[in-house]
Design a protein around this motif. Structure first.
Motif, short mmCIF file in Angstrom:
data_model
loop_
_atom_site.label_atom_id
_atom_site.label_comp_id
_atom_site.label_asym_id
_atom_site.label_seq_id
_atom_site.Cartn_x
_atom_site.Cartn_y
_atom_site.Cartn_z
N PRO A 1 0.77 -1.19 0.13
CA PRO A 1 -0.14 -0.04 -0.10
C PRO A 1 0.88 1.18 0.00
CG PRO A 1 -0.96 -1.62 1.54
CD PRO A 1 0.41 -2.25 1.18
N GLU A 2 2.16 1.23 0.70
CA GLU A 2 2.84 2.40 0.94
C GLU A 2 3.35 2.49 -0.62
OE1 GLU A 2 7.11 3.99 2.76
OE2 GLU A 2 6.29 2.23 3.33
N MET A 3 3.95 1.63 -1.14
CA MET A 3 4.46 1.85 -2.61
C MET A 3 3.37 2.33 -3.83
SD MET A 3 7.17 -1.41 -2.90
CE MET A 3 5.88 -2.93 -2.46
N VAL A 4 2.27 1.89 -3.63
CA VAL A 4 1.14 2.32 -4.38
C VAL A 4 0.90 4.00 -4.28
CG1 VAL A 4 -1.39 2.34 -4.95
CG2 VAL A 4 0.27 0.10 -4.62
N GLN A 5 0.80 4.07 -2.95
CA GLN A 5 0.49 5.67 -2.65
C GLN A 5 1.74 6.25 -3.00
OE1 GLN A 5 2.22 7.43 -0.06
NE2 GLN A 5 1.20 9.09 -0.53
N ARG A 6 2.95 6.17 -2.92
CA ARG A 6 3.84 6.88 -3.41
C ARG A 6 4.00 7.08 -4.88
NH1 ARG A 6 7.82 8.12 0.10
NH2 ARG A 6 7.73 7.50 2.11
N THR A 7 3.59 5.95 -5.60
CA THR A 7 3.57 6.04 -7.03
C THR A 7 2.40 6.97 -7.35
OG1 THR A 7 4.28 3.87 -7.25
CG2 THR A 7 3.31 4.64 -8.89
N GLU A 8 1.37 6.76 -6.69
CA GLU A 8 0.38 7.76 -7.15
C GLU A 8 0.54 9.06 -6.93
OE1 GLU A 8 -3.70 4.67 -6.69
OE2 GLU A 8 -3.06 5.80 -4.81
N ALA A 9 1.05 9.61 -5.76
CA ALA A 9 1.22 10.80 -5.37
C ALA A 9 2.49 11.54 -6.44
CB ALA A 9 2.24 10.90 -3.95
#
Length: 383
Positions: free
Chosen positions: A202-210
């Motif tokens: 989830p953190e990796m997804v969030q950073r990519t989306e940001a």
């Protein structure tokens, strides 16, 4: 004084004071040029694509815009200009890039890292690739993601909830996430890699989306050169490279041609960047990167702000002041020697100055050479 008395009585005249004509006769410029160089238009298709990549670079987001923890620009990770698979280096592991992305016009890529030890850092790479049209971009994004799976069958698809059309993947147990996102005629590739091994999906997804949150709107602002005009693209549209010390042929062969920028694109060659505030504070309108760095500001105050931004702090442990070249008026030149351990066996020195609306930085290993280059750069800007 007479003019002041006649027009005085407390009145204020708008505008900037006219600067006295500088005396350049006493400058020691060695063999460096002091007359502007005309760059004209691209000589061939490769030069045109390279220039278009530089234009695109001003509209490629920096990881620090999504998270200020990304403070270190990593070298040797690809690009920044992308014309084929070789320019992506280790960021793309499959061997079908040149086939799938055969219609690539130009691209830009860079990698930034968080601070601290390398094995506990987080790295974020972003590449933007431009194609002739949206249909081609979508086909490329799909094809490259597909080939990531065929290259390593342990990869698993990942859904980016904010960007459902993106194609993303990871390998369970590996703290790395790669994604391909088409947007109009562009494909944005983002790779997040946590070298500490602690990041959860989830953190990796969030950073990519940001980072996509910042990148995609930037692409809507970019105006590509029309295909029929690409081979005639101007190399120095803002006349900034003309006022920058030209690169030697040897340096061009190893690092690529000089570049003219208006913003983000220039940061691949600058160090000590923690945010983009200096663009606004310095009222930057053009940047030339060649043998030296030259920034044009919209005002003398903006150029002064740039000098203060890039000048080492008085308590810096990374550099120490050294003598400045003679003949540069106004006391606006500051020179330093880097004291970091990596420079103990190969000296590294630099000078900073501002004159009028310009700020410049010049590098040199030997003091005499540095002073001559700085004097020549001053002569180019002060005429």
């Amino acid at each position: 004084m007479l003019a002041a008395a006649v027009g005085g009585c407390g009145s204020v005249v708008p505008g900037e004071a006219v600067r006295a004509e500088p005396n350049l006769a006493d400058l020691d410029v060695g063999n460096y040029p002091t007359e502007p160089l005309e760059y004209g238009t691209a000589a061939d298709e490769d030069a045109a694509r390279y220039r278009e990549a530089q234009r695109l670079g001003d509209f490629v987001a920096l990881p620090l815009e999504a998270d200020p923890a990304y403070v270190t620009r990593l070298m040797g990770m690809g690009g920044p200009v992308v014309l084929d698979r070789r320019d992506m280096q280790s960021l793309v592991i499959n061997d079908t890039f040149d086939e799938v992305a055969g219609e690539l016009v130009a691209g830009w890529v860079h990698t930034w890292s968080t601070g601290g030890e390398v094995d506990t850092s987080q790295q974020m790479s972003i590449a933007v690739l431009m194609f002739p049209d949206a249909a081609t971009a979508e086909s490329v994004a799909t094809g490259l993601e597909h080939d990531d799976f065929t290259f390593n069958t342990d990869n698993r698809p990942v859904q980016l909830s904010k960007y459902p059309h993106s194609k993303a993947h990871w390998r369970p147990g590996i703290t790395s996430l790669g994604s391909w996102t088409s947007h109009d005629r562009y494909v944005t590739y983002i790779k997040y890699n946590d070298l500490s091994g602690r990041a959860e999906l989830p953190e990796m997804v969030q950073r990519t989306e940001a980072l996509l949150d910042i990148q995609l709107p930037l692409l809507d602002e970019f105006e590509p050169t029309p295909a029929e005009q690409l081979n005639d693209v101007e190399l120095d549209p803002d006349n900034i490279l003309a006022l920058t010390l030209p690169k030697s042929e040897t340096l061009i062969a190893t690092t690529g041609p000089a570049g003219a920028f208006r913003g983000r694109g220039a940061l691949f060659a600058l160090s000590g960047i923690e945010n983009l505030d200096f663009f606004e504070k310095g009222q930057v309108s053009a940047i030339g990167l060649a043998e030296s760095v030259v920034m044009r500001s919209d005002s003398a105050e903006g150029a002064e702000a740039l000098l203060n931004n890039f000048k080492p702090k008085t308590d810096s442990t990374e550099s120490t002041p050294i003598e400045v070249p003679e003949g540069i008026d106004g006391g606006q030149v500051h020179c330093y020697s880097r004291k970091l351990e990596e420079y103990e066996t190969r000296p590294s020195n630099f000078c900073l100055f501002r004159t009028g609306h310009f700020f410049a930085q010049v590098e040199g290993s030997q003091i005499q050479d540095l002073h001559q280059k700085t004097s020549a750069q001053y002569a180019l800007l002060a005429r």
